[in-house]
Scaffold this motif. Structure first.
Motif, PDB file in Angstrom:
ATOM      1  N   SER A 252      71.158 -64.934 103.067  1.00  0.00           N
ATOM      2  CA  SER A 252      69.775 -64.652 103.474  1.00  0.00           C
ATOM      3  C   SER A 252      69.236 -65.768 104.360  1.00  0.00           C
ATOM      4  N   LEU A 253      69.587 -67.002 104.021  1.00  0.00           N
ATOM      5  CA  LEU A 253      69.157 -68.142 104.834  1.00  0.00           C
ATOM      6  C   LEU A 253      69.768 -68.059 106.236  1.00  0.00           C
ATOM      7  N   LYS A 254      71.036 -67.663 106.292  1.00  0.00           N
ATOM      8  CA  LYS A 254      71.689 -67.525 107.585  1.00  0.00           C
ATOM      9  C   LYS A 254      71.035 -66.429 108.422  1.00  0.00           C
ATOM     10  N   GLY A 255      70.523 -65.385 107.746  1.00  0.00           N
ATOM     11  CA  GLY A 255      69.818 -64.324 108.467  1.00  0.00           C
ATOM     12  C   GLY A 255      68.577 -64.859 109.168  1.00  0.00           C
ATOM     13  N   LEU A 256      67.856 -65.769 108.507  1.00  0.00           N
ATOM     14  CA  LEU A 256      66.674 -66.389 109.125  1.00  0.00           C
ATOM     15  C   LEU A 256      67.065 -67.242 110.324  1.00  0.00           C
ATOM     16  N   ILE A 257      68.220 -67.918 110.205  1.00  0.00           N
ATOM     17  CA  ILE A 257      68.692 -68.746 111.320  1.00  0.00           C
ATOM     18  C   ILE A 257      69.078 -67.858 112.498  1.00  0.00           C
ATOM     19  N   ASN A 258      69.765 -66.751 112.210  1.00  0.00           N
ATOM     20  CA  ASN A 258      70.176 -65.842 113.285  1.00  0.00           C
ATOM     21  C   ASN A 258      68.979 -65.212 113.992  1.00  0.00           C
ATOM     22  N   LYS A 259      67.872 -65.050 113.273  1.00  0.00           N
ATOM     23  CA  LYS A 259      66.653 -64.489 113.894  1.00  0.00           C
ATOM     24  C   LYS A 259      65.825 -65.565 114.590  1.00  0.00           C
ATOM     25  N   ASN A 260      66.386 -66.795 114.615  1.00  0.00           N
ATOM     26  CA  ASN A 260      65.741 -67.907 115.324  1.00  0.00           C
ATOM     27  C   ASN A 260      64.358 -68.251 114.753  1.00  0.00           C
ATOM     28  N   ILE A 261      64.193 -68.024 113.430  1.00  0.00           N
ATOM     29  CA  ILE A 261      62.936 -68.397 112.774  1.00  0.00           C
ATOM     30  C   ILE A 261      63.021 -69.830 112.240  1.00  0.00           C
ATOM     31  N   ILE A 262      64.158 -70.165 111.650  1.00  0.00           N
ATOM     32  CA  ILE A 262      64.370 -71.531 111.174  1.00  0.00           C
ATOM     33  C   ILE A 262      65.662 -72.070 111.759  1.00  0.00           C
ATOM     34  N   LYS A 263      65.863 -73.373 111.621  1.00  0.00           N
ATOM     35  CA  LYS A 263      67.099 -73.997 112.073  1.00  0.00           C
ATOM     36  C   LYS A 263      67.483 -75.108 111.104  1.00  0.00           C
ATOM     37  N   GLU A 264      68.759 -75.444 111.124  1.00  0.00           N
ATOM     38  CA  GLU A 264      69.278 -76.512 110.277  1.00  0.00           C
ATOM     39  C   GLU A 264      69.437 -77.789 111.084  1.00  0.00           C
ATOM     40  N   SER A 265      69.327 -78.924 110.388  1.00  0.00           N
ATOM     41  CA  SER A 265      69.637 -80.225 110.998  1.00  0.00           C
ATOM     42  C   SER A 265      70.267 -81.112 109.940  1.00  0.00           C
ATOM     43  N   LYS A 266      71.121 -82.017 110.383  1.00  0.00           N
ATOM     44  CA  LYS A 266      71.813 -82.923 109.460  1.00  0.00           C
ATOM     45  C   LYS A 266      71.190 -84.314 109.556  1.00  0.00           C
ATOM     46  N   LYS A 267      70.963 -84.925 108.412  1.00  0.00           N
ATOM     47  CA  LYS A 267      70.464 -86.293 108.356  1.00  0.00           C
ATOM     48  C   LYS A 267      71.303 -87.097 107.370  1.00  0.00           C
ATOM     49  N   THR A 268      71.457 -88.379 107.662  1.00  0.00           N
ATOM     50  CA  THR A 268      72.209 -89.255 106.759  1.00  0.00           C
ATOM     51  C   THR A 268      71.412 -89.486 105.483  1.00  0.00           C
ATOM     52  N   ALA A 269      72.061 -89.271 104.350  1.00  0.00           N
ATOM     53  CA  ALA A 269      71.403 -89.437 103.052  1.00  0.00           C
ATOM     54  C   ALA A 269      71.763 -90.787 102.443  1.00  0.00           C
ATOM     55  N   ASP A 270      70.874 -91.301 101.628  1.00  0.00           N
ATOM     56  CA  ASP A 270      71.088 -92.560 100.936  1.00  0.00           C
ATOM     57  C   ASP A 270      71.748 -92.280  99.593  1.00  0.00           C
ATOM     58  N   ARG A 271      73.032 -92.640  99.468  1.00  0.00           N
ATOM     59  CA  ARG A 271      73.728 -92.409  98.204  1.00  0.00           C
ATOM     60  C   ARG A 271      73.128 -93.221  97.060  1.00  0.00           C
ATOM     61  N   LEU A 272      72.547 -94.363  97.390  1.00  0.00           N
ATOM     62  CA  LEU A 272      72.015 -95.245  96.352  1.00  0.00           C
ATOM     63  C   LEU A 272      70.705 -94.734  95.767  1.00  0.00           C
ATOM     64  N   ALA A 273      70.112 -93.726  96.411  1.00  0.00           N
ATOM     65  CA  ALA A 273      68.832 -93.201  95.903  1.00  0.00           C
ATOM     66  C   ALA A 273      68.967 -92.665  94.484  1.00  0.00           C
ATOM     67  N   ALA A 274      70.179 -92.236  94.114  1.00  0.00           N
ATOM     68  CA  ALA A 274      70.395 -91.716  92.762  1.00  0.00           C
ATOM     69  C   ALA A 274      70.200 -92.787  91.703  1.00  0.00           C
ATOM     70  N   TYR A 275      70.302 -94.057  92.120  1.00  0.00           N
ATOM     71  CA  TYR A 275      70.160 -95.161  91.165  1.00  0.00           C
ATOM     72  C   TYR A 275      68.728 -95.705  91.136  1.00  0.00           C
ATOM     73  N   HIS A 276      67.850 -95.143  91.961  1.00  0.00           N
ATOM     74  CA  HIS A 276      66.495 -95.673  92.060  1.00  0.00           C
ATOM     75  C   HIS A 276      65.549 -94.963  91.099  1.00  0.00           C
ATOM     76  N   THR A 277      64.693 -95.733  90.467  1.00  0.00           N
ATOM     77  CA  THR A 277      63.593 -95.180  89.675  1.00  0.00           C
ATOM     78  C   THR A 277      62.370 -96.050  89.898  1.00  0.00           C
ATOM     79  N   GLN A 278      61.228 -95.478  89.675  1.00  0.00           N
ATOM     80  CA  GLN A 278      59.990 -96.243  89.806  1.00  0.00           C
ATOM     81  C   GLN A 278      59.741 -97.070  88.549  1.00  0.00           C
ATOM     82  N   ALA A 279      59.304 -98.311  88.740  1.00  0.00           N
ATOM     83  CA  ALA A 279      58.961 -99.152  87.595  1.00  0.00           C
ATOM     84  C   ALA A 279      57.839 -98.481  86.814  1.00  0.00           C
TER      85      ALA A 279
END
Length: 822
Positions: A252-279
């Motif tokens: 279904s998501l691909k259908g939205l992309i094919n209709k040119n309503i939305i698009k995908e983009s890739k961004k570098t993710a921070d692997r260390l974010a999984a170890y972060h918590t707020q004090a």
């Protein structure tokens, strides 16, 4: 005579003994190279990323220096004081700088070339080539190159090198080296509207398009909600979050992309974010006893840079650590907090992050190489973590402004690296690191090592004691059970004495939890034929195979070899094969049968192998989902549970039978540490210690938690028999696949060493386990008294081993030196 050319000495990421010299081409002359990585050739055409440690104008005497090929870093990758520390590790622990580099750097920084093959020409390819040769050429005609590993998979033959050599000889292919990095950034897919639908008016057209596509419309509506579209300030939306929110499908998501309503983009993710918590919590007020210890530590630091905090279990040492960390951070300095096995101390990680939030960087062996790489990059950035929490390898993390080093559970043997080299001790290396950086050190333990207490009592370290538990809770009540009497009178339920089983019923009935300690994993340590006495042994090691019932496999705990269990004795044909002894798996089964109404779980290496295995188990126990926890020494490390009322130690004197000068010390530490898990909050806990010799002095000392008596005994015995801390101990291992060669080689090396060291050399002798991974082993001990230059000892030792290895008859024998062997 010095040359006009410039040269550099580099550390190669290989176990080569020396630094290697390369020529600096003119185009790199004006660059400051020290501390940077450069690409060099070594061993023919193989390329590596090497680390520059020195620049000079002296050409090497024994070989022609090759030029460096390129410079990887714009600025110094490693600072001078980090290099000094690496080289100290190499010198002190009898290893090469390359071995230190391999241990210190995450894999992503240790670049090495891989061999690739490509077609030279497709003209006039001989028809008489093998079928494998034609298959390889066909594959190369469709892609520019293949790696040798890809060639092996493609051809699926035993010797793919023969095919490659055949094509090279005929000039059809060429082989070249290409530098590769193992690091791969993690990419996250984000969703956004296309430029065609960025306004509310334009969006109406999208709704019209989706009039007959309800699933796609649901995804679009979920996107508008997650992105806060109508607020005027868009928030990035992850593809995974969008599909979860909308419960939509990828189609279904691909259908939205094919209709040119939305698009995908890739961004570098921070692997260390999984170890972060707020004090989430402020530092709490210290008790009177904690405050006094805190002030005493600060006073001791005025005289000694290293202080030992000897605090009983559950005395609140960690809160004192936290206050000192906060003060260090307020001064703008950084902290290194070492734990013996970081993957086994998730509770400490959680508590640290609750106090200091995203200021804590975690570094341990169960992190992926990519996560380690990103933590290193973070520490080299302008915004490094103020606190690094990690195991022994964390001493290599590039901390720029080190102000405080805390070594928690400083007595733990896990701080010592055994194989491969460098065989460094994390605690001792951290102390030297702090000395080089002008930082303070705090060692903490309820059962300090004999060496640390010796240094504290002789004035080398400061000493601070914390003798009462937090909240005034009494130390646990201890009951000793004589297993000889219990077995004789048949007062046993499997591995549990009647007293222990009865106490467990009482504790569990009151809604409390139980920890059972058995320091041996698996179901049964060995299998034995009742008729002839035969037992299955590992093919590669001199040990019996342990039976693991859940896997229904026989396994070697030294090399990993495993096989299916025997149905009949291969020696006499008998079917009477008996399971002998008990490991944690068998204890778990027995306890589950005795207490069917309660939840039983096991904590050992087999049940916590996954990255989050230990964390999940600890969370279940903390939440009360587990009533009885059976475990190896893992249960002694950093666990703090409010509801644990009872601890049972099943075979407390088992480790006293080990032939090692530390047997007494380690037995005491294990008993005292696991006993300290009982009654940490609220009411007094209880410990039941089962032993075949409960009258043994060490068992009696541990039952009374009398560390002073243990220290006095060990002090006298080690002084009498000349062991650390009164000498420095070197273990020299001679290893070879052939037993006779090991014996002869060890005897020859012993004679060589005695020429310089005399009766300081003991052995050689076979250890208890004389064969590991197909290598026979003989050991010698070298005892060097205090006051003798350790540097001179190592120079002599290095020269004599080189002399031994230079002989044709012994050059294939491996010699391993373990400095400060434990």
């Amino acid at each position: 005579m010095p040359s006009t050319k410039s040269y550099i000495d580099v550390i190669l990421p290989l176990a080569v003994p020396n630094l290697y010299t390369y020529e600096v081409p003119e185009n790199f002359e004006g660059i400051s190279l020290i501390g940077r990585r450069v690409i060099v050739e070594f061993g023919g055409t193989k390329q590596y990323s090497a680390l520059v440690v020195k620049k000079h104008q002296n050409a090497p005497k024994h070989y022609v220096a090759k030029p460096i090929l390129s410079v990887l870093d714009d600025i110094s990758f490693i600072r001078f004081n980090d290099l000094d520390f690496w080289l100290w590790i190499a010198r002190y622990y009898f290893s090469s700088p390359g071995e230190v580099m391999l241990a210190a750097l995450p894999a992503g920084f240790k670049l090495a070339s891989e061999s690739r093959i490509a077609l030279r020409s497709q003209e006039e390819i001989p028809s008489e080539l093998s079928s494998s040769g034609h298959l390889l050429i066909d594959a190369l005609s469709e892609q520019p190159f293949l790696t040798l590993s890809q060639v092996r998979e493609l051809l699926n033959v035993k010797s793919h090198y023969r095919v490659v050599h055949e094509l090279m000889e005929q000039g059809i292919i060429e082989v070249f080296e290409s530098i590769r990095s193992t690091y791969k950034p993690q990419l996250e897919t984000y969703i956004q509207l296309t430029s065609k639908y960025i306004s509310e008016e334009q969006l109406q057209g999208a709704f019209d398009l989706l009039n007959r596509a309800p699933r796609q419309l649901e995804i679009l509506m979920a996107y508008l909600e997650l992105s806060r579209f109508f607020s005027g300030t868009l928030v990035p939306v992850k593809k995974s979050e969008l599909l979860k929110k909308s419960r939509g499908s990828g189609a279904s998501l691909k259908g939205l992309i094919n209709k040119n309503i939305i698009k995908e983009s890739k961004k570098t993710a921070d692997r260390l974010a999984a170890y972060h918590t707020q004090a989430s919590s402020a530092l709490f007020q210290l008790t009177v006893a904690q405050e006094k210890a805190y002030q005493d530590i600060k006073d001791q630091w005025k005289k000694n840079d290293v202080v030992l905090l000897h605090g009983v279990t559950s005395s609140g040492k960690t809160e004192i650590f936290f206050k000192l960390i906060r003060e260090t951070l307020d001064k703008g300095s950084q902290v290194l907090y070492l734990l013996p096995e970081i993957a086994l101390t998730t509770q400490i990680i959680d508590r640290m992050q609750q106090k200091f939030g995203e200021n804590v960087g975690v570094f341990h062996s169960r992190m992926s190489q990519n996560e380690r790489y990103e933590l290193w990059m973070k520490m080299r950035s302008d915004q490094p973590y103020p606190v690094v929490l990690g195991a022994r390898s964390s001493v290599f993390v590039p901390i720029q402004n080190l102000g405080l080093v805390i070594v928690d559970e400083e007595h733990d043997s896990s701080f010592k690296q055994f194989d491969p080299a460098p065989r460094y001790h994390g605690r001792d290396s951290a102390i030297m690191l702090a000395k080089m950086r002008g930082a303070k050190v705090l060692l903490g333990s309820a059962t300090p090592s004999v060496e640390s207490m010796y240094h504290a009592k002789t004035g080398k370290y400061g000493l601070v004691s914390l003798t009462e538990r937090y909240g005034g809770i009494a130390m646990p009540e201890v009951q000793l059970i004589d297993l000889r009497d219990s077995y004789k009178r048949k007062k046993m339920k499997g591995s549990l004495s009647f007293d222990l089983a009865s106490e467990m019923h009482k504790v569990l009935k009151n809604g409390r939890q139980v920890i059972l300690f058995q320091n041996r994993r698996g179901f049964s340590p060995f299998i034995q034929c009742r008729d002839c006495g035969w037992s299955p042994h590992c093919e590669r090691c001199d040990v019996s195979l342990t039976y693991h019932k859940f896997l229904h496999r026989l396994k070697c705990h030294y090399c990993g070899f495993e096989q299916a269990p025997y149905k009949l004795c291969p020696a006499c044909g008998s079917e009477h094969l008996m399971l002998k002894g008990q490991g944690t798996e068998k204890i778990e089964e027995e306890v589950a049968a005795l207490f069917p109404e309660y939840q039983v779980a096991r904590m050992d290496w087999d049940t916590t192998r996954g990255k989050s295995g230990f964390q999940k188990l600890i969370n279940r126990f903390a939440a009360g989902d587990i009533d009885i926890l059976v475990g190896t020494q893992m249960v002694t490390k950093g666990l703090d549970f409010e509801r644990v009322k009872l601890v049972g130690i099943l075979q407390a004197d088992q480790s006293l039978n080990i032939q090692h000068y530390r047997s007494n010390e380690r037995t005491f530490q294990q008993i005292a540490q696991v006993s300290g898990r009982a009654g940490r909050k609220g009411e007094q806990g209880k410990v039941i210690i089962q032993a075949f010799k409960p009258e043994h002095p060490i068992i009696q000392m541990a039952a009374r938690n009398n560390f002073d008596a243990l220290y006095e005994l060990e002090f006298k015995q080690r002084n009498q028999y000349v062991y650390p801390p009164f000498v420095s101990l070197y273990e020299i291992s001679v290893r070879h696949r052939e037993r006779d060669k090991v014996i002869q080689g060890a005897m020859d090396l012993g004679k060589i060493l005695r020429k310089d060291f005399g009766n300081r050399v003991l052995g050689p002798e076979f250890p208890v386990i004389a064969k590991v991974r197909n290598f026979y082993i003989m050991n010698m001990l070298l005892k060097i008294e205090k006051g003798v230059s350790q540097r001179n000892v190592k120079v002599i030792l290095h020269d004599r081993i080189a002399e031994f290895k230079a002989r044709p008859a012994t050059n294939a024998i491996r010699v391993v030196v373990d400095v400060d062997s434990i």
